[in-house]
Design an enzyme around this catalytic site. Structure first.
Site, short mmCIF file in Angstrom:
data_model
loop_
_atom_site.label_atom_id
_atom_site.label_comp_id
_atom_site.label_asym_id
_atom_site.label_seq_id
_atom_site.Cartn_x
_atom_site.Cartn_y
_atom_site.Cartn_z
N HIS A 1 0.86 -1.20 0.00
CA HIS A 1 0.00 0.00 0.00
C HIS A 1 0.89 1.24 0.00
O HIS A 1 1.95 1.24 0.60
CB HIS A 1 -0.90 0.00 1.26
CG HIS A 1 -2.07 0.90 1.15
ND1 HIS A 1 -1.98 2.24 1.41
CD2 HIS A 1 -3.34 0.66 0.76
CE1 HIS A 1 -3.17 2.79 1.21
NE2 HIS A 1 -4.01 1.87 0.82
N ASP B 1 -7.92 -5.38 0.09
CA ASP B 1 -8.37 -6.25 -1.01
C ASP B 1 -7.99 -7.71 -0.83
O ASP B 1 -8.41 -8.56 -1.60
CB ASP B 1 -7.78 -5.74 -2.34
CG ASP B 1 -8.33 -4.37 -2.67
OD1 ASP B 1 -7.55 -3.43 -2.79
OD2 ASP B 1 -9.57 -4.26 -2.76
C1 SDX Z 1 -6.21 0.11 -2.79
O1 SDX Z 1 -4.44 4.66 -1.92
C2 SDX Z 1 -5.37 4.01 -1.31
O2 SDX Z 1 -5.74 4.40 -0.19
C3 SDX Z 1 -5.96 2.82 -2.06
C4 SDX Z 1 -6.95 1.99 -1.29
C5 SDX Z 1 -8.23 2.75 -1.02
O3 SDX Z 1 -8.96 2.35 -0.11
O4 SDX Z 1 -8.55 3.70 -1.80
O5 SDX Z 1 -6.39 1.57 -0.08
C6 SDX Z 1 -7.37 0.75 -2.10
O6 SDX Z 1 -5.95 0.45 -3.90
C7 SDX Z 1 -5.37 -0.89 -2.05
C8 SDX Z 1 -4.13 -1.37 -2.88
C9 SDX Z 1 -4.62 -2.45 -3.83
N1 SDX Z 1 -3.57 -2.82 -4.81
C10 SDX Z 1 -2.94 -4.01 -4.77
O7 SDX Z 1 -3.12 -4.87 -3.90
C11 SDX Z 1 -2.03 -4.29 -5.96
C12 SDX Z 1 -0.68 -4.81 -5.45
N2 SDX Z 1 0.00 -3.76 -4.73
C13 SDX Z 1 0.97 -2.94 -5.47
O8 SDX Z 1 0.59 -2.69 -6.80
C14 SDX Z 1 1.47 -1.74 -4.67
O9 SDX Z 1 1.75 -2.18 -3.42
C15 SDX Z 1 0.59 -0.50 -4.56
C16 SDX Z 1 0.17 0.02 -5.90
C17 SDX Z 1 -0.62 -0.81 -3.75
C18 SDX Z 1 1.42 0.56 -3.84
O10 SDX Z 1 2.42 0.89 -4.70
P1 SDX Z 1 3.52 2.02 -4.30
O11 SDX Z 1 3.25 2.66 -3.00
O12 SDX Z 1 3.68 2.89 -5.47
O13 SDX Z 1 4.79 1.16 -3.99
P2 SDX Z 1 5.76 0.68 -5.07
O14 SDX Z 1 5.00 0.13 -6.23
O15 SDX Z 1 6.75 1.75 -5.33
O16 SDX Z 1 6.43 -0.55 -4.31
C19 SDX Z 1 7.46 -0.31 -3.38
C20 SDX Z 1 8.34 -1.55 -3.51
C21 SDX Z 1 8.72 -1.84 -4.96
O17 SDX Z 1 9.98 -2.50 -4.92
P3 SDX Z 1 11.30 -1.60 -5.27
O18 SDX Z 1 11.08 -0.95 -6.60
O19 SDX Z 1 11.42 -0.60 -4.15
O20 SDX Z 1 12.41 -2.64 -5.28
O21 SDX Z 1 7.58 -2.70 -3.06
C22 SDX Z 1 7.40 -3.59 -4.14
C23 SDX Z 1 7.68 -2.83 -5.43
O22 SDX Z 1 8.21 -3.72 -6.41
N3 SDX Z 1 6.00 -4.02 -4.09
C24 SDX Z 1 5.56 -5.27 -4.27
C25 SDX Z 1 4.17 -5.21 -4.07
N4 SDX Z 1 3.80 -3.94 -3.80
C26 SDX Z 1 4.93 -3.21 -3.82
N5 SDX Z 1 6.20 -6.41 -4.58
C27 SDX Z 1 5.45 -7.51 -4.69
N6 SDX Z 1 4.10 -7.54 -4.50
C28 SDX Z 1 3.44 -6.41 -4.20
N7 SDX Z 1 2.12 -6.43 -4.02
#
Ligand code: SDX
Length: 425
Positions: free
Chosen positions: A306, A363
């Protein structure tokens, strides 16, 4: 206490003093509005450290796993309140009195029907359309029916638009599902609760009486509460930006629905269930954990991570509890729950997820609960849209009513070509 400031030293200029603004909780903010005059913009794609507005609606502390709506913790609201009471709280900034609660619920129940002409719009879609594609269209189309109350400068118009959206979203959603099933639309029943009416419109048919299952009704209502609002997330920020141009609330909500559909946002619940189905068995979990950690593999563990929560998402904790309650009450033994729990256990002990502070989000368990309730996968994000409509409207209302509100117009770091001469032909 005197106003605190941040001092910015820029090349060739006197230091600039930027005011530090303090909130009631969370990070203070540095007011950079005067920075343009000094010839600079700040740069923050994805808005990792940017406050886009001042708000009193929802507070999140990502490090402590705190989520409060108008100061009330989400787990207490899920335990003791109901969705329409939470809607009143989000929209009006306080819990309703008994009389206010009853009046609010009566007004919502009196706006659940759609204009008959609007239901004809559905016939323009293919029967195999994704319900979210239909929702993007029909929600925006509401603006074609309510010219009588779209002068945003009038409080009464803002109020009636809010009620229409809150009341009609479940009807639009259930119709989006019925249409894809080739079944007749079911009219709302004002005698039922908000959640019960939605279940009735989704699963009843004209052929026989439909009795709302109280276990499913309570679970549905709690799921609506857990998804009601979440500060300045992508879809809410979309609604605020659309609304800042003066666009009507129906168009703004349609923009919010479109943004929510993304798998990184509201589409994650559907994607998470697909992932659990693909994992299939606890023995396959290590392979998927390895994929999630592989930088060259675009696979993400859906339902994990998140932007704000770097601790447990408090909604996931409540959702996990609902999951066990519903499956136990319905005596459902869903192997996907075993997969989800083992996946959570393994991930939370893996250094990659620990270092990156990746926890289950709202989720992660919602798909299993929705599946147990009988909601088809394609409707998972639609459920999220129904619930979040009150959050979108509350933020839209707060923005429109804020003195000195301006159109949202970010700037950029331009790195393209400049001053070229068009070649003579
Ligand atoms: C919702 O914003 C909100 O409040 C949203 C929400 C709401 O109520 O409105 O809470 C609802 O959208 C919840 C999130 C649902 N999405 C997912 O479950 C999809 C999977 N999660 C990722 O796509 C990700 O975690 C996000 C999009 C949720 C957050 O992304 P960020 O904050 O932009 O973080 P990032 O992508 O920069 O990740 C940071 C690091 C990265 O590694 P590095 O580049 O630093 O090496 O963490 C890794 C990412 O690769 N990472 C993951 C991961 N999520 C982040 N690696 C594996 N699996 C994951 N799920």
């Amino acid at each position: 206490m005197s106003q605190q400031t941040a001092i910015l030293h820029l090349p060739g200029q006197d230091p600039i003093e930027l005011p530090i603004l303090k909130g009631t909780a969370g990070n203070d903010v540095i007011d950079i509005r005067t920075l343009g005059a000094a010839g600079y913009f700040t740069y923050d794609p994805g808005f990792l450290a940017t406050a886009s507005c001042e708000s009193e609606i929802t507070f999140i502390d990502g490090d402590k796993g705190i989520l409060e709506h108008r100061g009330y913790p989400i787990d207490q609201l899920a335990e003791h309140s109901d969705y329409l009471e939470v809607c009143f709280l989000l929209l009006n900034g306080k819990l309703p009195s008994k009389a206010e609660n009853a009046k609010f619920k009566k007004i919502v129940s009196e706006h659940t029907m759609l204009h008959e002409q609007l239901s004809k719009l559905y016939s323009g879609f293919r029967r195999d359309s994704h319900p979210m594609a239909i929702m993007c269209g029909v929600s925006g189309a509401l603006a074609a029916f309510y010219h009588d109350a779209m002068d945003l400068s009038k409080e009464k118009h803002r109020e009636i638009a809010a009620f229409r959206l809150l009341s009609k979203m479940p009807t639009l959603a259930a119709m989006s599902y019925k249409y894809t099933q080739g079944q007749p639309f079911m009219y709302p029943k004002n005698s039922l609760s908000y959640a019960g009416n939605f279940l009735q419109m989704m699963f009843a048919t004209p052929c026989e009486d439909y009795v709302v299952n109280p276990v499913l009704e309570r679970a549905m209502d709690k799921i609506f509460i857990l998804h009601a609002d979440h500060e300045q997330n992508a879809s809410t920020s979309t609604v605020r930006l659309a609304g800042s141009s003066g666009a009507n609330p129906f168009a703004c909500i349609a923009a919010g629905i479109a943004s929510l559909w993304g798998p990184a946002h509201g589409g994650a619940n559907e994607a998470c269930l697909d992932m659990l189905i693909e994992v299939g068995h606890v023995d396959n979990i290590p392979e998927f954990i390895a994929k999630a950690k592989d930088k060259d593999d675009p696979f993400r563990l859906m339902g994990f991570g998140h932007r704000v929560y770097k601790n447990h998402d408090p909604r996931a904790t409540v959702m996990r509890k609902i999951c066990h309650e519903v499956l136990d009450d319905l005596k459902i033994d869903d192997p996907l729950l075993d997969v989800a729990m083992e996946l959570e256990r393994i991930a939370l002990s893996d250094p990659y997820f620990i270092e990156k502070k990746l926890y289950p989000n709202v989720d992660f368990y919602s798909g299993i609960v929705l599946r147990a309730i009988g909601i088809p996968r394609s409707m998972f994000t639609v459920i999220f849209a129904i619930a979040r409509t009150v959050g979108w409207i509350s933020h839209w209302k707060e923005m429109v009513e804020q003195p000195g509100q301006k159109i949202g117009r970010p700037r950029q770091l331009y790195t393209g070509e400049v001053d070229l001469t068009f070649p003579k032909k």
